[in-house]
Design a protein around this motif. Structure first.
Motif, PDB file in Angstrom:
ATOM      1  N   TYR A  23       0.862  -1.183   0.000  1.00  0.00           N
ATOM      2  CA  TYR A  23       0.000   0.000   0.000  1.00  0.00           C
ATOM      3  C   TYR A  23       0.892   1.224   0.000  1.00  0.00           C
ATOM      4  CZ  TYR A  23      -4.024  -2.973   0.978  1.00  0.00           C
ATOM      5  OH  TYR A  23      -5.011  -3.924   0.892  1.00  0.00           O
ATOM      6  N   LYS A  24       0.550   2.154  -0.889  1.00  0.00           N
ATOM      7  CA  LYS A  24       1.411   3.333  -1.040  1.00  0.00           C
ATOM      8  C   LYS A  24       1.091   4.344   0.044  1.00  0.00           C
ATOM      9  CE  LYS A  24       0.712   2.692  -5.894  1.00  0.00           C
ATOM     10  NZ  LYS A  24       0.341   3.343  -7.154  1.00  0.00           N
ATOM     11  N   VAL A  25       1.424   3.994   1.254  1.00  0.00           N
ATOM     12  CA  VAL A  25       1.247   4.920   2.376  1.00  0.00           C
ATOM     13  C   VAL A  25       2.295   4.604   3.435  1.00  0.00           C
ATOM     14  CG1 VAL A  25      -0.536   3.417   3.383  1.00  0.00           C
ATOM     15  CG2 VAL A  25      -0.344   5.804   4.124  1.00  0.00           C
ATOM     16  N   GLY A  26       2.930   5.640   3.933  1.00  0.00           N
ATOM     17  CA  GLY A  26       3.955   5.447   4.955  1.00  0.00           C
ATOM     18  C   GLY A  26       3.906   6.580   5.954  1.00  0.00           C
ATOM     19  N   SER A  27       4.927   6.642   6.800  1.00  0.00           N
ATOM     20  CA  SER A  27       4.881   7.652   7.851  1.00  0.00           C
ATOM     21  C   SER A  27       5.004   9.073   7.294  1.00  0.00           C
ATOM     22  CB  SER A  27       5.968   7.394   8.895  1.00  0.00           C
ATOM     23  OG  SER A  27       7.227   7.274   8.290  1.00  0.00           O
ATOM     24  N   ARG A  28       5.468   9.214   6.042  1.00  0.00           N
ATOM     25  CA  ARG A  28       5.522  10.566   5.470  1.00  0.00           C
ATOM     26  C   ARG A  28       4.122  11.140   5.254  1.00  0.00           C
ATOM     27  NH1 ARG A  28       6.942  10.031  -1.062  1.00  0.00           N
ATOM     28  NH2 ARG A  28       5.587   8.250  -1.435  1.00  0.00           N
ATOM     29  N   ASP A  29       3.119  10.261   5.237  1.00  0.00           N
ATOM     30  CA  ASP A  29       1.753  10.734   4.996  1.00  0.00           C
ATOM     31  C   ASP A  29       1.012  11.118   6.277  1.00  0.00           C
ATOM     32  OD1 ASP A  29       1.732  10.284   2.115  1.00  0.00           O
ATOM     33  OD2 ASP A  29       1.917   8.167   2.637  1.00  0.00           O
ATOM     34  N   GLY A  88       3.386   7.978  13.800  1.00  0.00           N
ATOM     35  CA  GLY A  88       3.394   6.553  14.145  1.00  0.00           C
ATOM     36  C   GLY A  88       2.126   5.850  13.698  1.00  0.00           C
ATOM     37  N   PHE A  89       1.288   6.601  12.979  1.00  0.00           N
ATOM     38  CA  PHE A  89      -0.037   6.072  12.675  1.00  0.00           C
ATOM     39  C   PHE A  89      -0.026   5.005  11.584  1.00  0.00           C
ATOM     40  CE2 PHE A  89      -4.504   6.120  12.042  1.00  0.00           C
ATOM     41  CZ  PHE A  89      -4.987   6.446  13.295  1.00  0.00           C
ATOM     42  N   ALA A  90       0.781   5.222  10.540  1.00  0.00           N
ATOM     43  CA  ALA A  90       0.829   4.241   9.447  1.00  0.00           C
ATOM     44  C   ALA A  90       1.252   2.879   9.996  1.00  0.00           C
ATOM     45  CB  ALA A  90       1.794   4.697   8.363  1.00  0.00           C
ATOM     46  N   HIS A  91       2.205   2.916  10.916  1.00  0.00           N
ATOM     47  CA  HIS A  91       2.702   1.666  11.495  1.00  0.00           C
ATOM     48  C   HIS A  91       1.685   1.035  12.450  1.00  0.00           C
ATOM     49  CE1 HIS A  91       4.889  -0.291  14.900  1.00  0.00           C
ATOM     50  NE2 HIS A  91       5.161  -1.100  13.901  1.00  0.00           N
ATOM     51  N   LEU A  92       1.048   1.884  13.278  1.00  0.00           N
ATOM     52  CA  LEU A  92      -0.005   1.357  14.141  1.00  0.00           C
ATOM     53  C   LEU A  92      -1.091   0.703  13.283  1.00  0.00           C
ATOM     54  CD1 LEU A  92      -1.555   1.082  16.858  1.00  0.00           C
ATOM     55  CD2 LEU A  92      -2.497   3.356  16.434  1.00  0.00           C
ATOM     56  N   PHE A  93      -1.369   1.370  12.171  1.00  0.00           N
ATOM     57  CA  PHE A  93      -2.412   0.848  11.297  1.00  0.00           C
ATOM     58  C   PHE A  93      -2.050  -0.529  10.749  1.00  0.00           C
ATOM     59  CE2 PHE A  93      -5.251   0.261   7.915  1.00  0.00           C
ATOM     60  CZ  PHE A  93      -6.420   0.782   8.423  1.00  0.00           C
ATOM     61  N   GLU A  94      -0.779  -0.714  10.442  1.00  0.00           N
ATOM     62  CA  GLU A  94      -0.318  -2.025   9.966  1.00  0.00           C
ATOM     63  C   GLU A  94      -0.722  -3.114  10.972  1.00  0.00           C
ATOM     64  OE1 GLU A  94       4.046  -2.438   9.828  1.00  0.00           O
ATOM     65  OE2 GLU A  94       3.591  -4.432  10.601  1.00  0.00           O
ATOM     66  N   HIS A  95      -0.555  -2.814  12.266  1.00  0.00           N
ATOM     67  CA  HIS A  95      -0.958  -3.793  13.291  1.00  0.00           C
ATOM     68  C   HIS A  95      -2.461  -4.063  13.237  1.00  0.00           C
ATOM     69  CE1 HIS A  95       2.573  -4.251  16.117  1.00  0.00           C
ATOM     70  NE2 HIS A  95       3.036  -3.401  15.214  1.00  0.00           N
ATOM     71  N   LEU A  96      -3.235  -2.988  13.003  1.00  0.00           N
ATOM     72  CA  LEU A  96      -4.694  -3.153  13.025  1.00  0.00           C
ATOM     73  C   LEU A  96      -5.196  -3.970  11.845  1.00  0.00           C
ATOM     74  CD1 LEU A  96      -5.608   0.469  14.098  1.00  0.00           C
ATOM     75  CD2 LEU A  96      -5.461  -1.577  15.521  1.00  0.00           C
ATOM     76  N   MET A  97      -4.397  -4.043  10.785  1.00  0.00           N
ATOM     77  CA  MET A  97      -4.797  -4.835   9.616  1.00  0.00           C
ATOM     78  C   MET A  97      -4.866  -6.327   9.944  1.00  0.00           C
ATOM     79  SD  MET A  97      -5.512  -3.404   6.628  1.00  0.00           S
ATOM     80  CE  MET A  97      -4.808  -4.216   5.169  1.00  0.00           C
ATOM     81  N   PHE A  98      -4.350  -6.703  11.106  1.00  0.00           N
ATOM     82  CA  PHE A  98      -4.424  -8.107  11.511  1.00  0.00           C
ATOM     83  C   PHE A  98      -5.547  -8.345  12.519  1.00  0.00           C
ATOM     84  CE2 PHE A  98      -0.207  -7.363   9.893  1.00  0.00           C
ATOM     85  CZ  PHE A  98       0.004  -8.472   9.092  1.00  0.00           C
TER      86      PHE A  98
END
Lengths: 426, 411
Positions: B32-38, B45-55
């Protein structure tokens, strides 16, 4: 209409074919195990010596010797060795475990002649020059000082000394004073005693080029480095009488927890079933420990368990780093999970999940030449061949809830375990 | 050479297929074209937290991991400044389970409050374990805002501070998902013993009906040219002083990236690299010292960092690094040394083509950069770099006014 509510049919993997290596012996007696497999023109060539911490008399001999092999030979300086390996895009890894030492070359086939020559020189003619020795030891000292600030390192190293005793090779870890070394001749001595043909086996994997066996024979098959095997040594474990240890570290934000006990190795008839039980408890993402302590409670970023087999023994451990304020609760939950395993039958659904996971995971673990070599190394060092894994798959297919409960009761009773916590006293 | 075919579904999902019939394992990678720069600067830290929520369960499937493990599969994910990347491997006969799982979480999440509550804690523990409770772990938390004053690369993927993660609310989660987790903002790669026909039909079946579009324009502020040397000194309870130096350089897609990357290899690839052989082994000023480029989608950093040997001062350390840098700016690199780093690139590339998972991840990443076909030209790009390209790159990058230095002092 697409049914998104139920999983597409799953096919179980009934037939997994496992490649056996080709085996041959060099003229000087070195056994070679070779996997000719893979799509890329590259090779892994590994020499395995019985030259681990079990064999050493001084605390840094085994690791020091292994680290310094590449630091100079009679013909080449440390710098020249690195230049040559780097020039040909090769990669050399060295490592030491409790019972064995490894020297592994990763090389493109097209540069094999050059890289193999360097490997031969390192193995046979390492000269342990004073200057490089002192740099490497200095670096080790700094690395150790940094590691000793990490709760995970403190817990991991202290834990094995509880199980086996500080004087035992499996319980011994390097202390700062061990790196105040005056006698740098110890490395040359250790090298002479243990890095020779009679104490060596070779593992090869990749796309094997024509004439490879002859090339190995030329470089490693002669009697020029054949020396006498050292007599086997034996040690008795001296486990700690204290079962619970706390290591104080005041500025820690997390506590490292280690719980576990001495355990048998692969040669024990219960090993494979224990591996299954361990997976269910803490050996994969969906394991009970992860589900409870991470996915339900959010106590930790990760928790796991494992069995580490050695030649003469082994151990079982659970490890996690948890928030300081929840340390006690985390320990309690770990004990609850162990007690549950000892008293309640695993249900069929979970049993099947673990079984399928393990089979898929095994299939992945033999995918590609290097992976095959890794799996083979595990069993080779315990005296088996690839057929071991057929037995493993068979046992995994037939394991029952009752068997698992009995195993847990026998080996995973939390009251019989050591507990170690490194962190801030809550 | 990695051959592949690609197609795009009508909802915008880009799909790449690579065939490797030598393995029973199939890899699926979804980028997915989204990272912490967004991220919002106040909610990092939200993009990374979101990665966890995808599970944490999707609209039709309560648990992601269990069915995958049931099918003999395994997965993981990572987030960086530019992308969030999910990958799995599975025995080929069970590939459809992967399509079922991945399409459902692209369709919609379950948004369970429990999952959010738990994963906030898990990520805060991750923050502590890897950054705060780790000697030198916070160095990049300090270095990034020193080097970047405007661009969102000024915060690390884990976030600026654990409080940003603790404060994440469900409404933020939903808005983030709506904006970024769409077929048109994703790239899927399937690699293994598969053919394009089969993947096309599975893709249409499972992903084709996902009809949503969170079209957005990425408007990130460009980092202005740095025009003065920056220095930050910090004191921490660690055993040895450490130094971090960062210079601004181009982005990953710029042709100037290749000489810059080779410069970092000349300094520190393998044990024969100049920094290791001169400053670690010969002069014994450092216990370790590395050079590398960040290789980001926007303008990145050229970094040198290492730990000083006990008794060495920052002045001595910086002078020694400065000397190696000035050599790169003045003296052409010898042909053998240049050939050495080029050979290394070729070798790394060959080793990276051994496993389908690596190939799938690399294809997805190059497609994200603009064209997966670049993967087969990378070696040529490196091979055509000349000694004068290296001089140009060195002089462009290594000026004092372009440099940020973090002195991480042991107390």
């Amino acid at each position: 209409m697409l049914n998104r509510n139920s999983q597409p049919a799953i096919h179980t993997l009934d037939q997994i074919s496992i490649m056996e290596p080709e085996k041959y012996t060099l003229d000087n007696g070195i056994d070679v195990y070779q996997f000719d497999s893979g799509t890329q023109d590259l090779l892994m060539i590994e020499l395995i010596f019985k030259a681990g911490t079990w064999q050493q008399e001084e605390p840094f001999s085994a690791l020091g010797t292994n680290l310094m092999l590449r630091e100079g030979t009679k013909a080449l300086t440390s710098q020249q060795i690195s230049e040559k390996l780097d020039y040909y895009g090769a990669h050399l890894e060295t490592s030491v475990e409790k019972d064995h030492a490894f020297v592994t070359l990763f090389t493109l086939n097209k540069h094999l002649t050059e890289t193999l020559t360097v490997l031969e020189d390192i193995i046979k003619n390492a000269s342990f020059p004073e200057q490089e020795c002192s740099v490497i030891i200095g670096k080790q000292r700094q690395t150790l000082a940094i590691n000793m600030q990490k709760v995970s390192y403190l817990a991991r190293t202290r834990f094995t000394s509880l199980l086996f005793g500080r004087q035992h090779p499996y319980g011994q870890t390097i202390q700062p004073e061990d790196l105040e070394i005056n006698d740098t001749d110890q490395f040359a001595r250790f090298h002479r005693l243990y890095y020779h043909a009679a104490n060596c086996r070779m593992l090869v994997a990749g796309k094997i080029p024509a004439g490879f066996q002859m090339l190995l024979q030329q470089h490693f098959g002669g009697n020029d480095w054949l020396r006498e095997l050292q007599p086997e040594v034996h040690f008795a474990a001296a486990p700690s009488a204290e079962k619970e240890i706390f290591i104080q570290k005041d500025d820690a934000l997390q506590s490292a927890i280690r719980m576990g006990r001495e355990m048998f190795n692969r040669n024990h008839p219960d090993f494979i079933a224990m591996h299954f039980l361990n997976t269910l408890l803490g050996g994969y993402f969906g394991s009970r420990l992860m589900s409870n302590l991470r996915e339900d409670k959010g106590f930790t970023y990760g928790i796991g368990s494992g069995i580490v087999p050695f030649d003469h023994s082994g151990f079982f451990f659970i490890s996690a780093e948890v928030g300081s304020q929840v340390t006690r609760q985390a320990v309690q939950e770990i004990e609850n999970e162990l007690n549950k395993l000892c008293s309640e039958d695993v249900n069929e659904k979970e049993l099947e999940l673990v079984r399928n996971y393990l089979q898929g995971s095994f299939l992945r673990s033999i995918d590609g030449p290097f992976a095959l070599a890794d799996r083979y190394r595990d069993v080779l060092l315990s005296g088996y061949d690839m057929n071991y894994y057929n037995q493993m798959l068979e046992i995994e297919r037939n394991i029952t809830p009752r068997q698992l409960r009995e195993l847990a009761a026998r080996y995973l009773n939390p009251k019989e375990m050591y507990l170690l916590i490194a962190g801030k006293q809550a | 050479m990695i051959e592949f075919e690609r197609f795009t579904l009508s909802n915008g999902l880009r799909v790449l297929v690579h065939r490797d019939s030598s393995t029973p394992i199939v890899a699926m990678n979804i980028l997915y074209k989204v990272g912490s720069r967004d991220e919002d600067p106040e909610r990092t830290g939200f993009a990374h937290l979101f990665e966890h929520l995808m599970f944490g369960g999707s609209v039709n499937i309560p648990k992601y991991d269990e069915p995958l493990e049931q099918a003999g599969g395994e997965n993981n994910a990572f987030t960086n400044s530019d992308i969030t990347n999910y990958y799995l491997t599975i025995p080929k006969q069970n590939l459809e389970t992967a399509f079922w799982l991945e399409s459902d979480r692209m369709l919609n999440l379950a948004f369970s409050q429990k999952s959010l509550d738990v994963q906030r804690n898990v990520v805060v523990e991750e923050f502590r374990q890897n950054y705060l409770n780790q000697p030198y772990g916070d160095a990049w938390l300090l270095l990034r805002p020193l080097a970047y004053k405007v661009h969102p690369y000024q915060w690390p993927t884990i976030g600026k501070d654990p409080s940003h993660i603790e404060n994440a609310r469900m409404e933020d989660v939903k808005a983030f998902y709506t904006k970024y987790y769409n077929p048109s903002n994703a790239i899927m790669v399937v690699a293994g013993d598969v053919d394009t026909e089969q993947i096309l039909s599975l893709s249409q079946k499972w992903f084709g009906s996902i009809d949503k579009n969170g079209h957005f324009e990425r408007l990130l502020p460009a980092e202005p040219e740095q025009n003065g040397e920056r220095l930050l000194e910090t004191e921490r309870n660690v055993p040895f002083d450490a130094i971090y130096k960062a210079w601004h350089m181009c982005d990953r897609n710029n042709s100037a990236f290749y000489p810059a990357d080779l410069l970092s290899d000349i300094l520190s690839a393998g044990k024969s690299g100049r920094l290791y052989s001169n400053l670690v082994m010969k002069q014994q000023l450092f216990s370790d010292l590395n050079a590398y480029v960040t290789g980001d989608a926007d303008n990145g950093l050229f970094v040198i960092n290492g730990k000083l040997m006990k008794g060495v001062t920052f002045e001595e350390a910086e002078k020694a690094i400065g000397y190696e840098i000035s050599r790169l700016c003045k003296e052409p690199v010898e042909p053998d040394e240049l050939q050495k780093v080029k050979n290394r690139v070729e070798s790394l590339m060959t080793f990276s083509e051994m496993r389908v998972l690596d190939k799938a991840m690399n294809l997805a990443y190059y497609e994200f950069l603009g064209d997966a076909g670049m993967i087969n030209q990378v070696v040529t790009h490196y091979n055509t770099v000349t000694d004068s390209d290296l001089l140009t790159a060195a002089n462009r990058i290594f000026s004092n006014q372009n440099c940020s230095t973090l002195r991480y002092k042991a107390i």
